[in-house]
Design an enzyme around this catalytic site. Structure first.
Site, short mmCIF file in Angstrom:
data_model
loop_
_atom_site.label_atom_id
_atom_site.label_comp_id
_atom_site.label_asym_id
_atom_site.label_seq_id
_atom_site.Cartn_x
_atom_site.Cartn_y
_atom_site.Cartn_z
N HIS A 37 8.53 -36.66 -145.02
CA HIS A 37 8.89 -35.55 -143.91
C HIS A 37 9.67 -36.69 -142.29
O HIS A 37 10.39 -36.20 -141.43
CB HIS A 37 7.82 -35.32 -143.53
CG HIS A 37 7.32 -33.91 -144.05
ND1 HIS A 37 5.85 -34.12 -144.71
CD2 HIS A 37 7.22 -32.73 -144.50
CE1 HIS A 37 5.00 -33.00 -145.18
NE2 HIS A 37 6.41 -31.62 -144.89
N GLN A 148 16.04 -33.04 -149.70
CA GLN A 148 16.61 -33.17 -151.05
C GLN A 148 15.39 -32.94 -151.98
O GLN A 148 15.56 -32.33 -153.10
CB GLN A 148 17.90 -34.23 -151.34
CG GLN A 148 18.10 -34.16 -152.92
CD GLN A 148 18.92 -33.25 -153.02
OE1 GLN A 148 19.85 -32.20 -152.26
NE2 GLN A 148 18.90 -32.74 -153.91
#
Ligand code: AMP
Length: 281
Positions: A37, A148
């Protein structure tokens, strides 16, 4: 760093930033933040003047038997991490602030959502598209950063932005792994030490598949997936799917395919993990 709990306060902050000519980046998360994150926040800081991190465990993307109630949460730690990484604001609403009891509008992607995770999580991407649309309307970003790690989600959000003309640039940031190779995930917290060891078979087998395809090209896809199945099953993984698809269509690869996505979802005990790799061909 500001913390907003109310939609109207978040919108007022965003509108004010826009009036001041500032560029806004949004990083949507469900919290319990890790380096994966935080890499998105770093990217956001490079892209924009104002970085908003949303922290919201979105109930509409969880199925009835999934881990909504036990999803890990630690707001104080998340807040400190966001602040340290240079975020300007956190948007952390309660579910009741986001969803009216008589809500009746959904944003539903009808094609890509049926593949991969969509097969075992049929309402998941409808919840994701709906909440991300709402976050776009609440935070008014110029750019939004996705990982991703959730390859299918990133593809679906790009499709949503294209098909609904959101004036927002979508950036997909690389998948961050632990030194062991395990893809970082808030759900790794559920794993026992033994399961964590077993889960290393995911990244290991993706690497093996990558080597097989680098050597023999597209024709190695079937054998690569079989080799992955064998290794992961040996390590006690219960396979939901392992698929080798065209990364832009999520269809079977063809001679027009330029990049493959090998994506997987595997359970260790009750914990479902996803991982993937992109391979140019
Ligand atoms: P989540 O909190 O799991 O909903 O994830 C929020 C965002 O962080 C999504 O765009 C994810 O793809 C991204 N993300 C989660 N884990 C990773 C990771 N290991 N590397 C890169 N991005 C990640």
């Amino acid at each position: 760093m500001e913390i907003f709990r109310k939609v109207s306060d978040m919108q007022a902050f965003a509108k004010n930033a826009i009036r001041e000519g500032k560029k806004i980046a949004l990083v949507p998360t469900m919290g319990f933040l890790h380096e994966g994150h935080l890499s998105l926040i770093d990217r956001a800081c490079k892209e924009a003047d104002v970085v908003i991190v949303s922290i919201f465990v979105n109930p509409t993307q969880f199925g009835p038997t999934e881990d909504l109630d036990k999803y890990p949460r630690d707001f104080q730690r998340d807040k400190d991490l966001c602040e340290a990484r240079g975020a300007s604001a956190i948007f952390a609403p309660e579910p009741s602030e986001m969803y009216a009891p008589d809500r009746s509008i959904w944003v539903d992607e009808e094609k890509l959502s049926k593949k991969l995770c969509g097969k075992s999580r049929p309402i998941h991407f409808r919840g994701v598209c709906t909440v991300v649309s709402k976050l776009f309307n609440i935070c008014l970003p110029d750019v939004a950063i996705f990982g991703q790690k959730d390859a299918q989600q990133a593809l679906i959000i790009k499709r949503m932005v294209r098909d609904l003309n959101f004036p927002i640039e979508i950036i997909v940031s690389p998948l961050i792994r632990e030194a062991s190779g395990l893809a970082m995930s808030s759900r790794n917290k559920y794993l026992t030490a033994e399961q964590k060891e077993d889960a290393l078979s995911l990244s290991r087998s993706l690497k093996t598949a990558e080597k097989m395809i680098a050597k023999d090209g597209l024709s190695a896809c079937g054998a690569a997936v079989e080799a992955m199945r064998a290794e992961i099953t040996t390590c006690n993984g219960e396979i939901d799917y392992i698929e080798c698809l065209d990364s832009s269509t999520l269809e079977e690869p063809t001679d027009k395919t330029t990049e493959l996505l090998i994506a997987l979802a595997v359970k260790f005990g009750t914990t479902r993990l996803i991982d993937n790799i992109l391979i140019g061909v």
